[in-house]
Write a protein that holds these residues in place. Structure first.
Motif, PDB file in Angstrom:
ATOM      1  N   LEU A 150      49.909  28.762  37.829  1.00 12.07           N
ATOM      2  CA  LEU A 150      48.653  28.806  37.891  1.00 12.07           C
ATOM      3  C   LEU A 150      48.762  29.479  39.018  1.00 12.07           C
ATOM      4  O   LEU A 150      47.779  30.884  39.513  1.00 12.07           O
ATOM      5  N   SER A 151      50.056  30.334  39.723  1.00 11.03           N
ATOM      6  CA  SER A 151      49.870  31.256  41.239  1.00 11.03           C
ATOM      7  C   SER A 151      49.667  32.206  40.702  1.00 11.03           C
ATOM      8  O   SER A 151      49.375  33.372  40.941  1.00 11.03           O
ATOM      9  N   ASP A 152      50.698  32.132  39.359  1.00  6.87           N
ATOM     10  CA  ASP A 152      50.229  33.587  38.634  1.00  6.87           C
ATOM     11  C   ASP A 152      49.323  33.767  37.891  1.00  6.87           C
ATOM     12  O   ASP A 152      48.457  34.830  38.362  1.00  6.87           O
ATOM     13  N   LEU A 153      48.343  32.898  37.064  1.00  7.43           N
ATOM     14  CA  LEU A 153      47.640  33.035  36.958  1.00  7.43           C
ATOM     15  C   LEU A 153      46.201  33.865  38.164  1.00  7.43           C
ATOM     16  O   LEU A 153      45.610  34.869  37.765  1.00  7.43           O
ATOM     17  N   ARG A 154      46.403  33.304  39.297  1.00 10.55           N
ATOM     18  CA  ARG A 154      45.956  33.994  40.688  1.00 10.55           C
ATOM     19  C   ARG A 154      46.245  35.463  40.839  1.00 10.55           C
ATOM     20  O   ARG A 154      45.324  35.773  41.090  1.00 10.55           O
ATOM     21  N   ARG A 155      47.544  35.753  41.338  1.00 14.36           N
ATOM     22  CA  ARG A 155      47.747  37.236  40.638  1.00 14.36           C
ATOM     23  C   ARG A 155      47.159  37.525  39.817  1.00 14.36           C
ATOM     24  O   ARG A 155      46.916  38.888  40.120  1.00 14.36           O
ATOM     25  N   ALA A 156      47.145  37.853  38.731  1.00 16.52           N
ATOM     26  CA  ALA A 156      46.525  38.384  37.177  1.00 16.52           C
ATOM     27  C   ALA A 156      44.543  38.280  37.375  1.00 16.52           C
ATOM     28  O   ALA A 156      44.415  39.039  37.438  1.00 16.52           O
ATOM     29  N   ASN A 157      44.734  37.446  38.447  1.00 16.82           N
ATOM     30  CA  ASN A 157      42.870  37.769  39.039  1.00 16.82           C
ATOM     31  C   ASN A 157      42.895  38.214  40.067  1.00 16.82           C
ATOM     32  O   ASN A 157      41.989  38.522  40.824  1.00 16.82           O
ATOM     33  N   GLY A 158      44.142  38.850  40.416  1.00 18.27           N
ATOM     34  CA  GLY A 158      43.588  39.910  41.782  1.00 18.27           C
ATOM     35  C   GLY A 158      43.911  39.303  43.186  1.00 18.27           C
ATOM     36  O   GLY A 158      44.248  41.040  44.519  1.00 18.27           O
ATOM     37  N   ALA A 159      44.755  38.902  43.077  1.00 16.07           N
ATOM     38  CA  ALA A 159      44.868  37.974  44.441  1.00 16.07           C
ATOM     39  C   ALA A 159      46.904  37.816  44.672  1.00 16.07           C
ATOM     40  O   ALA A 159      47.106  36.341  44.076  1.00 16.07           O
ATOM     41  N   ALA A 160      46.933  38.917  45.070  1.00 15.72           N
ATOM     42  CA  ALA A 160      49.068  38.306  44.290  1.00 15.72           C
ATOM     43  C   ALA A 160      49.479  37.656  45.831  1.00 15.72           C
ATOM     44  O   ALA A 160      50.291  37.536  45.596  1.00 15.72           O
ATOM     45  N   ASP A 161      48.539  37.608  47.754  1.00 21.47           N
ATOM     46  CA  ASP A 161      49.162  37.172  48.139  1.00 21.47           C
ATOM     47  C   ASP A 161      48.601  36.093  48.193  1.00 21.47           C
ATOM     48  O   ASP A 161      46.985  35.611  48.086  1.00 21.47           O
ATOM     49  N   PRO A 162      49.159  34.461  48.118  1.00 20.73           N
ATOM     50  CA  PRO A 162      48.337  33.041  48.498  1.00 20.73           C
ATOM     51  C   PRO A 162      47.475  33.430  49.858  1.00 20.73           C
ATOM     52  O   PRO A 162      47.636  33.361  50.516  1.00 20.73           O
ATOM     53  N   TYR A 163      46.818  32.372  49.469  1.00 18.08           N
ATOM     54  CA  TYR A 163      45.541  32.564  50.618  1.00 18.08           C
ATOM     55  C   TYR A 163      45.853  31.446  51.827  1.00 18.08           C
ATOM     56  O   TYR A 163      45.267  31.533  52.478  1.00 18.08           O
TER      57      TYR A 163
END
Length: 504
Positions: A150-163
């Motif tokens: 899921l964290s890699d999915l966020r990165r794939a969706n354009g957000a390299a850094d965590p929120y």
């Protein structure tokens, strides 16, 4: 003239001014998101479709946190629907508001908007139709740097850094029978405890808010908080409070005294939390997140959701138009929140745009400030340092709803570093101005910086897109400081701000 004596003393400290007191709320409800914060066809829209005119007003309002995505909406929300390519996102029925949710805006879009608005995101998880795993999944998506699905999915969706979202609401109004998947106190308390425990395994730094009762008028109020906190005390940091104050309904005097009820609400919730603390022999205190509050005209037609086969996207819902009296009440509710800053550590004005909101927009067109914008913006801008409890000696009047209430209510803040003092006061009288005689001798050397009043001979005046400036806070020329005293005349049905400082 109503004579009123007030005393300010830096020893009368309540607690620090907490920036999170000045939070707001964005729910997928009516036009709050779509044509509110997000309107891709608007002339001011940025690359993500967000209205920059609304972003500017949000910053001017001084909002510190924004709670998202609900509200009643969250109890049926599948967060996964709102991530990834927009053209592949499903359209879903929103049971809470009988609408269709296109999922054009989701977690990633909201986080980008929050960054541009300079606000701290406050996320809510669905504990109505979902549970522990889905909440943990959303936390992983938001806060884990990378290396997992899921964290890699966020990165794939354009957000390299965590929120790195800090505040999380464990569901919403779960004692309300209108809530999708509503529960008993025991059911919810166990679910909140288990969800909180699992979420802390992912990120121990988060702060968790348990659902309090939906209203002080609910039969569950008090006992709900006791049972829920008995189950979940170790896992949570806050208990939520929600309160909406109704239209004057022919009783303006009672309406203007609404803060009396907010005072009682906060004191009742904290008393219950402290009783559980004592019974369980805990050292930690549970504080209050007053994460829904406002004036709301629930009997109006615009508060009724669609029905039958009508499931529109972003219908006009809850678009109250606020008048001067509403602004005075909102200002007084802010006074109550500040007065309880020792226990109210966060609050959210519900909501931000279009839906019972300080900011209004036209689809593709203008934006403007409602009357309630002004007290919120002033309190956010000028409250600093420590909150001081103001000793108020004022005549009282009888209200049908709340018993005797003082004609004047006030709170102050004192910034020890700068010496600045700000007095916030309301005059609840419907017919007479009040003369405030404020003893400043415990704060020597203060000079008048500015005094403003928000009032109008017609307390029913409301702002529109054509005119949101003719009734706004104006300089109050009656204010003067001499011999350690401030004297100022404040109009009937008014919100007032007096700023004092030691610098020339």
């Amino acid at each position: 003239m109503i004579p009123v004596r007030l005393t300010l003393d830096p020893a009368f400290r309540v607690g620090p001014v907490r920036r999170r007191t000045f939070g707001s709320f964005v729910e997928h409800l009516g036009r709050c998101v779509y044509t509110g914060i997000h309107d891709p066809g608007h002339p001011t829209a940025d690359q993500d479709g967000f209205r920059t005119d609304v972003l500017e007003l949000t910053r001017e309002l001084g909002v510190s946190t924004v709670r998202y995505p609900g509200g009643n909406f969250v109890s049926g929300y599948r967060w996964e629907d709102g991530v990834g390519p927009v053209d592949r996102r499903p359209r879903r029925l929103d049971l809470a508001w009988h609408s269709t949710e296109p999922n054009t805006v989701g977690v990633d879009e909201f986080m980008r908007w929050a960054a541009r608005a300079d606000v701290e995101p406050m996320m809510a998880v669905n504990l109505g139709t979902r549970g522990v795993q889905e909440a943990v999944d959303l936390l992983e998506y938001c806060n884990v740097p990378g290396g997992t699905a899921l964290s890699d999915l966020r990165r794939a969706n354009g957000a390299a850094d965590p929120y790195r979202v800090r505040m999380w609401c464990l569901g919403n109004e779960m004692d309300g029978p209108w809530q999708t998947g509503h529960k008993t106190a025991h059911e919810y308390g166990r679910l909140a405890a288990e969800t909180g425990r699992a979420m802390r395994m992912v990120d121990p730094s988060i702060e968790l808010v348990a659902c309090g009762s939906s209203s002080s008028s609910m039969e569950t109020f008090g006992e709900w908080e006791r049972v829920v906190l008995t189950e979940a005390y170790d896992q949570v940091d806050y208990v939520s409070a929600h309160a909406y104050y109704w239209e004057e309904d022919g009783d303006l005097g009672s309406f203007l005294a609404s803060a009396v009820d907010m005072d009682h609400f906060v004191e009742s919730v904290t008393a219950t939390a402290d009783a559980v603390r004592a019974a369980q022999k805990k050292s930690k205190r549970i504080h209050v997140s007053f994460d829904e509050w406002n004036v709301w005209y629930q009997r109006r037609a615009e508060s009724r959701p669609p029905s039958g086969d009508d499931w529109p996207v972003a219908p006009v819902l809850l678009e109250d138009r606020y008048n001067v009296a509403d602004a005075v009440v909102v200002g007084n509710l802010l006074i109550s929140l500040l007065r309880h800053s020792d226990r109210v550590h966060a609050a959210s004005l519900a909501q931000l745009v279009n839906v019972i909101a300080p900011i209004m927009t036209e689809p593709g067109g203008r934006s403007w400030k409602q009357t309630i914008f002004h007290p919120f913006a002033a309190a956010s801008r000028y409250a600093a340092g420590e909150v001081l409890r103001v000793a108020v000696d004022a005549p009282t009047y009888e209200t049908a709803r709340y018993g005797d209430a003082a004609l004047v209510d006030a709170v102050a803040t004192h910034d020890a570093e700068t010496g600045d003092v700000t007095l916030f006061a309301v005059n609840r009288s419907t017919g007479a101005p009040a003369v405030l005689d404020v003893d400043l001798r415990a704060l020597p050397g203060l000079r008048l910086v500015e005094a403003t009043s928000l009032a109008n001979p017609d307390h029913t005046w409301s702002a529109t897109a054509d005119d949101d400036t003719s009734v706004a806070p104006r300089t109050n020329p009656t204010a003067e400081v001499a011999d350690g005293r401030l004297r100022v005349q404040v109009p009937p049905v008014s919100w007032n701000v007096v700023r004092l400082g030691t610098r020339a």
